[in-house]
Design a protein around this motif. Structure first.
Motif, mmCIF file in Angstrom:
data_model
loop_
_atom_site.group_PDB
_atom_site.id
_atom_site.type_symbol
_atom_site.label_atom_id
_atom_site.label_comp_id
_atom_site.label_asym_id
_atom_site.label_seq_id
_atom_site.Cartn_x
_atom_site.Cartn_y
_atom_site.Cartn_z
ATOM 1 N N LEU A 123 -4.972 6.491 1.568
ATOM 2 C CA LEU A 123 -4.891 5.550 0.551
ATOM 3 C C LEU A 123 -4.501 6.012 -0.779
ATOM 4 O O LEU A 123 -5.629 6.535 -1.510
ATOM 5 C CB LEU A 123 -5.716 3.991 0.717
ATOM 6 C CG LEU A 123 -5.110 2.954 -0.011
ATOM 7 C CD1 LEU A 123 -3.874 2.315 0.435
ATOM 8 C CD2 LEU A 123 -6.200 1.812 0.035
ATOM 9 N N TYR A 144 0.291 5.174 1.211
ATOM 10 C CA TYR A 144 -0.504 6.136 2.110
ATOM 11 C C TYR A 144 0.491 7.768 1.962
ATOM 12 O O TYR A 144 1.511 7.554 1.758
ATOM 13 C CB TYR A 144 -0.778 5.975 3.472
ATOM 14 C CG TYR A 144 -1.487 4.596 3.619
ATOM 15 C CD1 TYR A 144 -0.722 3.427 3.702
ATOM 16 C CD2 TYR A 144 -2.690 4.695 3.942
ATOM 17 C CE1 TYR A 144 -1.352 2.099 4.101
ATOM 18 C CE2 TYR A 144 -3.570 3.380 4.062
ATOM 19 C CZ TYR A 144 -2.853 2.072 4.259
ATOM 20 O OH TYR A 144 -3.467 0.996 4.546
ATOM 21 N N PHE A 165 4.293 -1.134 8.446
ATOM 22 C CA PHE A 165 4.757 0.270 7.528
ATOM 23 C C PHE A 165 6.319 0.445 7.381
ATOM 24 O O PHE A 165 7.302 0.044 8.450
ATOM 25 C CB PHE A 165 4.158 1.484 8.661
ATOM 26 C CG PHE A 165 2.850 1.662 8.570
ATOM 27 C CD1 PHE A 165 1.849 0.879 8.918
ATOM 28 C CD2 PHE A 165 2.213 2.564 7.473
ATOM 29 C CE1 PHE A 165 0.522 0.944 8.760
ATOM 30 C CE2 PHE A 165 0.840 2.853 7.010
ATOM 31 C CZ PHE A 165 0.099 1.717 7.710
ATOM 32 N N GLY A 212 -3.564 16.390 10.530
ATOM 33 C CA GLY A 212 -4.999 16.328 10.740
ATOM 34 C C GLY A 212 -5.805 15.538 10.081
ATOM 35 O O GLY A 212 -6.998 15.818 10.276
ATOM 36 N N MET A 213 -5.196 15.004 9.015
ATOM 37 C CA MET A 213 -5.863 14.238 8.024
ATOM 38 C C MET A 213 -5.677 12.851 8.052
ATOM 39 O O MET A 213 -6.814 12.154 7.301
ATOM 40 C CB MET A 213 -5.671 14.585 6.689
ATOM 41 C CG MET A 213 -5.596 16.243 6.539
ATOM 42 S SD MET A 213 -7.474 16.796 6.570
ATOM 43 C CE MET A 213 -8.112 16.135 4.945
ATOM 44 N N GLY A 214 -5.054 12.372 8.873
ATOM 45 C CA GLY A 214 -4.611 10.931 8.999
ATOM 46 C C GLY A 214 -4.134 10.259 7.972
ATOM 47 O O GLY A 214 -3.423 11.036 7.122
ATOM 48 N N LEU A 215 -4.265 9.160 7.612
ATOM 49 C CA LEU A 215 -3.591 8.625 6.301
ATOM 50 C C LEU A 215 -4.435 8.238 5.122
ATOM 51 O O LEU A 215 -5.835 7.707 5.483
ATOM 52 C CB LEU A 215 -2.985 7.227 6.592
ATOM 53 C CG LEU A 215 -1.645 7.220 7.611
ATOM 54 C CD1 LEU A 215 -1.783 7.614 8.708
ATOM 55 C CD2 LEU A 215 -0.907 5.878 7.241
ATOM 56 N N TYR A 219 0.843 -1.332 -0.014
ATOM 57 C CA TYR A 219 0.040 0.222 0.108
ATOM 58 C C TYR A 219 0.925 1.070 0.028
ATOM 59 O O TYR A 219 1.976 1.183 0.432
ATOM 60 C CB TYR A 219 -0.697 0.207 0.990
ATOM 61 C CG TYR A 219 -1.742 -1.252 1.584
ATOM 62 C CD1 TYR A 219 -0.911 -2.241 2.363
ATOM 63 C CD2 TYR A 219 -2.933 -1.544 1.160
ATOM 64 C CE1 TYR A 219 -1.563 -3.534 2.501
ATOM 65 C CE2 TYR A 219 -3.581 -2.622 1.517
ATOM 66 C CZ TYR A 219 -2.950 -3.771 2.111
ATOM 67 O OH TYR A 219 -3.525 -4.828 2.349
ATOM 68 N N GLN A 249 0.291 10.897 4.320
ATOM 69 C CA GLN A 249 -0.355 11.722 5.777
ATOM 70 C C GLN A 249 -0.032 13.193 5.719
ATOM 71 O O GLN A 249 0.898 13.691 5.384
ATOM 72 C CB GLN A 249 0.702 10.959 6.857
ATOM 73 C CG GLN A 249 0.363 11.417 8.022
ATOM 74 C CD GLN A 249 1.156 10.813 9.282
ATOM 75 O OE1 GLN A 249 2.230 10.703 8.934
ATOM 76 N NE2 GLN A 249 0.658 10.806 10.481
ATOM 77 N N PHE A 294 3.855 7.174 3.217
ATOM 78 C CA PHE A 294 4.274 5.658 3.907
ATOM 79 C C PHE A 294 3.848 4.700 3.039
ATOM 80 O O PHE A 294 2.783 4.597 2.289
ATOM 81 C CB PHE A 294 3.638 5.634 5.126
ATOM 82 C CG PHE A 294 3.925 6.326 6.154
ATOM 83 C CD1 PHE A 294 3.429 7.811 6.452
ATOM 84 C CD2 PHE A 294 5.192 6.284 6.815
ATOM 85 C CE1 PHE A 294 3.891 8.660 7.480
ATOM 86 C CE2 PHE A 294 5.691 7.050 7.885
ATOM 87 C CZ PHE A 294 5.073 8.238 8.166
#
Lengths: 114, 113
Positions: free
Chosen positions: B45, B35, B104, B40-43, B33, B37, B90
């Motif tokens: 995909l 991602y 990760f 404030g938005m997280g991860l 995967y 980052q 990531f």
């Protein structure tokens, strides 16, 4: 589609005090639940996970989380925090579409105050 | 095992330049995967792969491309870099029937100016 909500973007806590980081999810099917931790300038590491069985799961460094199906929650707790717990914590839920995918929350930054 | 490794650690690009972010794993993961980052938005995909030769779009694929010619490698390509692609990237891997547990890499911090 499933989603994960972490309402607290930042949580400051005094050293040796207890902490709870909240996580709620929505899904129409059974899910697996995870907490990942990200220390400064590092990648994400698995902290703990719930797959099935006992609803209380623990990590090796004193954190625990409880799966509550009726409240669709998976809150993370620690009775006494240390400076070394300073990090960002992400809750994640398995994607039922398969392919081992995860849906992540937006993260909670835990800051420990000496 | 080195696990999941990513190169470079940091990179600054000019608008319109292209680059490839490298990801390699030695854990025999079938699934991989990418991602991004953002604060404030997280991860989110970008792309994922279920095995060599098979890739699929994630939530935010625009502006990126991937390939999976081997099980070990899963490079991410930015063709025309834009400031909106400034982020930390990531790579992660997972095994078959791993109950969605992903491993990760350390991340690549990309700045587009």
């Amino acid at each position: 589609a499933q989603s994960v909500t972490q309402l607290d973007s930042q949580v400051p806590v005094f050293e040796e005090a207890p902490v709870e980081l909240r996580c709620n999810y929505s899904s129409s099917v059974s899910v697996y639940l995870f907490w990942y931790v990200q220390y400064p300038n590092q990648g994400l590491q698995l902290l703990l996970k719930y797959l099935s069985g006992s609803t209380l799961v623990e990590s090796i460094n004193g954190f625990e989380a409880e799966f509550n199906k009726s409240q669709t929650s998976f809150h993370l707790r620690k009775p006494s925090v240390h400076i070394s717990d300073t990090a960002e914590y992400f809750c994640a839920v398995s994607d039922p579409s398969g392919n081992e995918k995860l849906t992540f929350g937006t993260g909670t930054r835990l800051t420990i105050i000496p | 095992n080195a696990g999941v490794t990513q190169t470079p650690k940091f990179r600054i690009l000019k608008i319109g330049q292209s680059m490839t972010l490298q990801c390699t794993q030695d854990m025999n993961h079938n699934y991989m995967y990418w991602y991004r980052q953002d604060p404030g938005m997280g991860l989110k995909l970008i792309y994922y792969s279920v095995g060599a030769g098979i890739t699929d779009k994630g939530e935010v694929p625009n502006g990126y491309n991937v390939s999976r010619s081997t099980t070990e490698d899963f490079p991410l390509r930015l063709e025309l870099a834009a400031p909106s692609q400034t982020s930390v990237y990531f790579c992660a891997g997972a095994g078959v029937s791993s109950y969605n547990e992903q491993f990760f890499g350390p991340g690549t911090r990309l700045t587009v100016l």
